[in-house]
Design a protein around this motif. Sequence first.
Motif, PDB file in Angstrom:
ATOM      1  N   GLU A  85       0.659  -1.179   0.128  1.00 40.53           N
ATOM      2  CA  GLU A  85       0.140  -0.051  -0.030  1.00 40.53           C
ATOM      3  C   GLU A  85       0.755   1.340   0.150  1.00 40.53           C
ATOM      4  O   GLU A  85       1.880   1.292   0.754  1.00 40.53           O
ATOM      5  CB  GLU A  85      -0.922   0.013   1.328  1.00 40.53           C
ATOM      6  N   TYR A 101      -0.046   1.928 -11.517  1.00 38.66           N
ATOM      7  CA  TYR A 101      -1.195   1.631 -10.562  1.00 38.66           C
ATOM      8  C   TYR A 101      -0.637   2.337  -9.333  1.00 38.66           C
ATOM      9  O   TYR A 101       0.634   2.071  -8.991  1.00 38.66           O
ATOM     10  CB  TYR A 101      -1.207   0.091 -10.191  1.00 38.66           C
ATOM     11  N   ILE A 103      -1.367   1.796  -5.530  1.00 41.19           N
ATOM     12  CA  ILE A 103      -1.697   0.815  -4.520  1.00 41.19           C
ATOM     13  C   ILE A 103      -2.315   1.521  -3.155  1.00 41.19           C
ATOM     14  O   ILE A 103      -1.686   1.950  -2.607  1.00 41.19           O
ATOM     15  CB  ILE A 103      -0.569  -0.430  -4.099  1.00 41.19           C
ATOM     16  N   LEU A 124      -4.908  -4.140  -2.702  1.00 38.94           N
ATOM     17  CA  LEU A 124      -4.363  -5.238  -2.402  1.00 38.94           C
ATOM     18  C   LEU A 124      -5.221  -6.629  -2.452  1.00 38.94           C
ATOM     19  O   LEU A 124      -4.907  -7.781  -2.371  1.00 38.94           O
ATOM     20  CB  LEU A 124      -3.461  -5.367  -1.331  1.00 38.94           C
ATOM     21  N   GLY A 129      -4.055  -7.010  -7.427  1.00 40.57           N
ATOM     22  CA  GLY A 129      -3.321  -6.770  -6.300  1.00 40.57           C
ATOM     23  C   GLY A 129      -3.032  -7.816  -5.498  1.00 40.57           C
ATOM     24  O   GLY A 129      -1.844  -7.799  -4.975  1.00 40.57           O
ATOM     25  N   LYS A 133       1.025  -8.243  -4.767  1.00 41.65           N
ATOM     26  CA  LYS A 133       1.607  -8.139  -3.239  1.00 41.65           C
ATOM     27  C   LYS A 133       2.786  -8.867  -2.965  1.00 41.65           C
ATOM     28  O   LYS A 133       3.006  -9.780  -3.045  1.00 41.65           O
ATOM     29  CB  LYS A 133       0.450  -8.686  -2.209  1.00 41.65           C
TER      30      LYS A 133
END
Length: 158
Positions: A85, A101, A103, A124, A129, A133
């Motif tokens: 993230e 992207y 996150i 995620l 996602g 991850k």
Amino acid sequence: MKKIVVIEALKMALEKKLYEAQAAADSARQDAIHEQSAAETQYDSLSIESGYLAEGQSERVEQAHRAISVFESVFKTENASFVAEGGLVKLSDEEGNCYWYFIGPLEGGLKITIIDTPVLVLTLHSPLGQVLKGRQIDDEIEFDFNGSRRIFYIDDIL
């Protein structure tokens, strides 16, 4: 791509969503209390429907406030060594197409454009996602996209 520019654009997009939600909630509240919304018969449900709409729009305002608050905790300008993230990830496919992207913790699907380059918010918890991850630069990932297997390469993580 500069991560700080993406962060500022995301802040503006989230603020815009909040503004639009507040305007819709205010309008729905005004409609709910307007004299023309008063029930004329026992079967007239316009005032009840207006009240439900106003309540729903108020929930959108709360969600927008929450999204702004939660995003603030992941807006970091330092680069990450793996996908997590707050990271800005650049993917490319076998044809050389590039995809950016951010996150995020929420708002998956929110799209902003930076100098003709789309950047999509990805959580995620989404299928892509989950595959990304913890991955690192130069990792190759396989992802099932609309029934076909696609290969992506992680070119950069900011």
